[in-house]
Write an enzyme that holds these catalytic residues in place. Structure first.
Site, mmCIF file in Angstrom:
data_model
loop_
_atom_site.group_PDB
_atom_site.id
_atom_site.type_symbol
_atom_site.label_atom_id
_atom_site.label_comp_id
_atom_site.label_asym_id
_atom_site.label_seq_id
_atom_site.Cartn_x
_atom_site.Cartn_y
_atom_site.Cartn_z
ATOM 1 N N HIS A 143 129.794 11.167 -39.428
ATOM 2 C CA HIS A 143 130.291 11.011 -38.213
ATOM 3 C C HIS A 143 132.013 10.710 -38.805
ATOM 4 O O HIS A 143 132.837 10.937 -37.591
ATOM 5 C CB HIS A 143 129.722 9.451 -38.276
ATOM 6 C CG HIS A 143 130.556 8.815 -37.293
ATOM 7 N ND1 HIS A 143 130.682 9.174 -35.860
ATOM 8 C CD2 HIS A 143 131.448 7.370 -37.237
ATOM 9 C CE1 HIS A 143 131.641 8.227 -34.613
ATOM 10 N NE2 HIS A 143 132.397 7.571 -35.741
ATOM 11 N N HIS A 158 135.022 13.279 -36.509
ATOM 12 C CA HIS A 158 136.439 12.543 -36.281
ATOM 13 C C HIS A 158 138.175 13.000 -37.159
ATOM 14 O O HIS A 158 138.520 13.523 -36.578
ATOM 15 C CB HIS A 158 136.977 11.163 -37.220
ATOM 16 C CG HIS A 158 135.948 9.985 -36.184
ATOM 17 N ND1 HIS A 158 136.600 9.318 -35.279
ATOM 18 C CD2 HIS A 158 135.458 8.971 -36.097
ATOM 19 C CE1 HIS A 158 136.401 8.620 -34.747
ATOM 20 N NE2 HIS A 158 135.384 7.649 -35.150
ATOM 21 N N GLU A 192 135.319 7.889 -29.157
ATOM 22 C CA GLU A 192 134.331 7.948 -29.585
ATOM 23 C C GLU A 192 133.487 7.884 -28.750
ATOM 24 O O GLU A 192 133.191 9.089 -29.441
ATOM 25 C CB GLU A 192 134.070 6.191 -29.774
ATOM 26 C CG GLU A 192 134.682 5.575 -31.413
ATOM 27 C CD GLU A 192 134.371 6.482 -32.734
ATOM 28 O OE1 GLU A 192 133.753 7.195 -32.554
ATOM 29 O OE2 GLU A 192 134.886 5.801 -33.719
ATOM 30 N N SER A 241 128.733 13.862 -33.679
ATOM 31 C CA SER A 241 128.508 13.471 -35.086
ATOM 32 C C SER A 241 127.442 13.249 -34.540
ATOM 33 O O SER A 241 126.571 13.095 -35.177
ATOM 34 C CB SER A 241 129.114 12.812 -36.073
ATOM 35 O OG SER A 241 129.089 11.368 -35.040
HETATM 36 FE FE LIG Z 1 133.813 6.477 -35.104
#
Ligand SMILES: [Fe+2]
Length: 295
Positions: free
Chosen positions: A162, A167, A208, A227
């Site tokens: 993730h 990111h 997010e 993710s």
């Molecule tokens: Fe995050």
């Protein structure tokens, strides 16, 4: 099976200096003592980390590198279908390794020449003010552990897949990286806990779990969606609402489930205008007015 969540396992430093990660009994690695020992050692690296020094290398097993390779391969296919062009260009620029888990120091080495961002190790949940605040300086707190190899496409907590695939590919884009920095500046500027929470919820529903209209299609740019092997296939069927600061800053969400309410920007410029503009200038008063308008 393919659900992902954003719940961090608690980390406890013992009196003898050792570190224990308290995995829930439902965690896939709960009954695996070798995995748990590795989780404890990786958490200890982060707790003992001193800023300004190189990030200590986490030890991974061959099986764990294979987990990364399998998930990275599958996600790359899904990103081509579902991620925004800007995110895909970031991934292309960054060139993360596909076959093995990169160390966080390596992620920083790839990222810093592009947008100035560097990674910092986190043992688990980082207090909101620290997590967001250092974004203003180009630092991103990241866990280093990887999900349990028995269920490679599931994780109950944000792992290195993730943090890095989700990111770092976004942080490799100048325009998304600028938004992360603005979120950090906003977190530093606001004073009350309520205002900080509002800023963090806007982050949640954008960087997010944000989605965007692109060439008539719904695409994702949020790291939480991109993710997650399961969520990336589901987001188009969720309750898609227009970008709305007051709504994003006050909508409750459940971190243990797929996000069923998502906010859609009409374009990257739209996201920059509305959310970037908000983070660039917001203060406690402005946020209180936005929140009051919702009640
Ligand atoms: Fe995050």
């Amino acid at each position: 099976m393919f659900e992902e969540a954003q719940y961090f396992a608690p980390v406890a430093a013992q009196e003898d200096g050792s570190v224990v990660v308290e995995l829930a009994s439902s965690h896939p690695g709960f009954a695996d003592p070798v995995y748990r020992a590795r989780r404890n050692a990786i958490a200890a690296l982060a707790l003992n980390y001193r800023p300004g020094t190189p990030i200590p290398e986490a030890e991974y097993t061959e099986q764990e590198h294979e987990v990364w390779a399998a998930v990275a391969r599958e996600l790359a296919v899904k990103h081509a279908k579902y991620a925004t062009a800007e995110y895909l260009a970031g991934a292309e620029r960054l060139g993360l390794p596909r076959e093995r888990i990169p160390q966080l120091e390596e992620v920083s080495r790839l990222l810093e020449p592009l947008t100035g961002f560097r990674y910092l190790p986190a043992a688990g949940l980082v207090p909101l003010r620290d997590f967001y605040g250092v974004l203003a300086d180009g630092f991103f707190h990241s866990t280093q552990y990887i999900r349990h190899h028995s269920v490679p496409f599931y994780t109950p907590e944000p792992d290195v897949v993730h943090e890095v695939i989700g990111h770092a590919n976004a942080l490799a884009s100048d325009r998304y990286a600028a938004l992360y920095r603005l979120a950090g500046q906003a977190a530093r500027r606001v004073e009350s806990e309520q205002a900080l929470e509002f800023v963090s919820k806007v982050f949640w529903f954008t960087l997010e779990f944000g989605v965007m209209r692109e060439a008539g299609e719904l695409r994702a740019y949020g790291a939480g969606i991109l993710s997650s092997y399961g969520e990336v296939e589901e987001f188009r069927g969720m309750d898609i609402r227009p970008l709305d600061l007051a709504a994003m800053g006050t909508t409750e969400y459940d971190i243990t489930k797929y996000q069923d309410v998502l906010f859609c920007a009409e374009s990257l410029e739209h996201l920059e205008d509305v959310v970037g503009g908000f983070w660039a200038t917001c203060d406690d008063d402005a946020i209180a007015k936005l929140a009051a308008a919702r009640v």
